[in-house]
Design an enzyme around this catalytic site. Sequence first.
Site, PDB file in Angstrom:
ATOM      1  N   ASN A  10      -0.532  -7.581   2.606  1.00 57.75           N
ATOM      2  CA  ASN A  10      -0.105  -6.552   1.504  1.00 57.75           C
ATOM      3  C   ASN A  10      -1.016  -5.381   1.467  1.00 57.75           C
ATOM      4  O   ASN A  10      -2.154  -5.489   1.181  1.00 57.75           O
ATOM      5  CB  ASN A  10      -0.509  -7.259   0.164  1.00 57.75           C
ATOM      6  CG  ASN A  10      -0.053  -6.326  -1.142  1.00 57.75           C
ATOM      7  OD1 ASN A  10       0.514  -5.434  -0.954  1.00 57.75           O
ATOM      8  ND2 ASN A  10      -0.375  -6.980  -2.248  1.00 57.75           N
ATOM      9  N   LYS A  12      -0.801  -2.803  -0.310  1.00 56.52           N
ATOM     10  CA  LYS A  12      -1.082  -2.007  -1.604  1.00 56.52           C
ATOM     11  C   LYS A  12      -0.743  -0.456  -1.230  1.00 56.52           C
ATOM     12  O   LYS A  12       0.106  -0.128  -0.814  1.00 56.52           O
ATOM     13  CB  LYS A  12      -2.404  -2.330  -2.154  1.00 56.52           C
ATOM     14  CG  LYS A  12      -2.660  -4.110  -2.065  1.00 56.52           C
ATOM     15  CD  LYS A  12      -3.876  -4.494  -3.001  1.00 56.52           C
ATOM     16  CE  LYS A  12      -3.654  -5.870  -2.846  1.00 56.52           C
ATOM     17  NZ  LYS A  12      -4.842  -6.501  -3.934  1.00 56.52           N
ATOM     18  N   HIS A  97       3.039  -9.593  -8.393  1.00 57.28           N
ATOM     19  CA  HIS A  97       1.767  -9.446  -8.037  1.00 57.28           C
ATOM     20  C   HIS A  97       0.746  -9.246  -9.104  1.00 57.28           C
ATOM     21  O   HIS A  97       1.252  -8.577 -10.094  1.00 57.28           O
ATOM     22  CB  HIS A  97       1.561  -8.296  -6.830  1.00 57.28           C
ATOM     23  CG  HIS A  97       0.269  -8.251  -6.447  1.00 57.28           C
ATOM     24  ND1 HIS A  97      -0.798  -7.891  -6.906  1.00 57.28           N
ATOM     25  CD2 HIS A  97      -0.219  -8.759  -5.355  1.00 57.28           C
ATOM     26  CE1 HIS A  97      -2.258  -8.084  -6.143  1.00 57.28           C
ATOM     27  NE2 HIS A  97      -1.837  -8.851  -4.988  1.00 57.28           N
ATOM     28  N   GLU A  99      -1.493  -7.340  -9.885  1.00 59.19           N
ATOM     29  CA  GLU A  99      -1.629  -5.888 -10.224  1.00 59.19           C
ATOM     30  C   GLU A  99      -0.316  -5.275 -10.910  1.00 59.19           C
ATOM     31  O   GLU A  99      -0.640  -4.415 -11.655  1.00 59.19           O
ATOM     32  CB  GLU A  99      -1.962  -5.057  -8.903  1.00 59.19           C
ATOM     33  CG  GLU A  99      -3.503  -5.438  -8.509  1.00 59.19           C
ATOM     34  CD  GLU A  99      -3.548  -5.282  -6.967  1.00 59.19           C
ATOM     35  OE1 GLU A  99      -2.661  -4.850  -6.196  1.00 59.19           O
ATOM     36  OE2 GLU A  99      -4.538  -6.065  -6.562  1.00 59.19           O
ATOM     37  N   GLU A 169      -2.682 -16.621  -5.976  1.00 61.23           N
ATOM     38  CA  GLU A 169      -3.592 -15.652  -6.022  1.00 61.23           C
ATOM     39  C   GLU A 169      -4.580 -15.639  -7.093  1.00 61.23           C
ATOM     40  O   GLU A 169      -4.099 -15.048  -8.251  1.00 61.23           O
ATOM     41  CB  GLU A 169      -3.218 -14.251  -5.766  1.00 61.23           C
ATOM     42  CG  GLU A 169      -2.206 -13.972  -4.708  1.00 61.23           C
ATOM     43  CD  GLU A 169      -2.273 -12.684  -4.149  1.00 61.23           C
ATOM     44  OE1 GLU A 169      -2.651 -12.446  -3.074  1.00 61.23           O
ATOM     45  OE2 GLU A 169      -1.896 -11.849  -4.860  1.00 61.23           O
ATOM     46  N   GLY A 175      -9.744  -8.888  -4.281  1.00 59.08           N
ATOM     47  CA  GLY A 175     -10.757  -7.609  -3.849  1.00 59.08           C
ATOM     48  C   GLY A 175     -12.052  -7.465  -4.523  1.00 59.08           C
ATOM     49  O   GLY A 175     -12.665  -6.866  -4.725  1.00 59.08           O
ATOM     50  N   SER A 215      -9.378 -12.362  -1.221  1.00 62.92           N
ATOM     51  CA  SER A 215     -10.694 -12.022  -0.374  1.00 62.92           C
ATOM     52  C   SER A 215     -10.700 -12.999   0.862  1.00 62.92           C
ATOM     53  O   SER A 215     -11.732 -13.642   1.229  1.00 62.92           O
ATOM     54  CB  SER A 215     -11.835 -12.364  -1.361  1.00 62.92           C
ATOM     55  OG  SER A 215     -12.015 -11.473  -2.524  1.00 62.92           O
TER      56      SER A 215
END
Length: 253
Positions: A10, A12, A97, A99, A169, A175, A215
């Site tokens: 991904n 992003k 996702h 985010e 996730e 991140g 991560s």
Amino acid sequence: MTRRIVIAGNWKMNKTVPEAVELAKAVVAQAAEAPASVDLVVCPTFVCLTEVAKVVAGTRVALGAQDLHWEESGAFTGKISASMLVSAGVKYVIIGHSEQRQFFGETDETVNKKTKQALKHGLLPIVCIGELLSEREAGQTDAVNERQLKGAYAGISAEDAAKTVIAYEPVWAIGTGKVATVEQAQDAQAFIRKVLVELYGSEVAEIIPIQYGGSMKPDNAKGLLAQKDIDGGLIGGAALKAGDFLGIAAGAA
Ligand code: 13P
């Protein structure tokens, strides 16, 4: 039928068009290093899809998008439809996702609509679920994953569910450099599979790949991918370097 291993990058909101082409070329060049059992996917931004499609065409690397809209077409400024993605050569699409959920108003309901729309157009959804740190600390990890999973798959048949991929996730691991332990990831993902059994029966639940994301790096991938219910990865930061991305895929051997 055996479960596939899906390693997806991904990207992003990273990489200009020329940079994305360069990264895709590097992934293709090194793709032979990945075990044959692994499906490799790269998910650049919308604006890079058509150029990256040319790079990956005819290779073992598949193209994915990072989102889609649930309507067919019309007055939805800024949105991208399923048929547009198909016409650009896209095979997979990331949906829900964290985010998108945290910053752009994604809900279990919109995840459900997008998943149905993707399936209707023959796209393979990568459905993302996962708990916040506060939810984990409150002992709600399984409850959150169950709610998000049942929300995403509401009204979706077993036949369609079998075409999807799930990405677990944990939001606190994204991140942050703070990877879930293999036990935390395996426990959550075994629970997710249990919910899938409840929804669709064990035959379908057994063939849906459940990725881990958060991560993931070449040095921790092997331990994670060795777990019974971890069937690949959804990779953010480490997917921006072809060597690291393929290093993670190598961990699936
Ligand atoms: P990182 O690998 O950068 O933690 O991101 C994970 C992720 O969000 C993939 O979708």
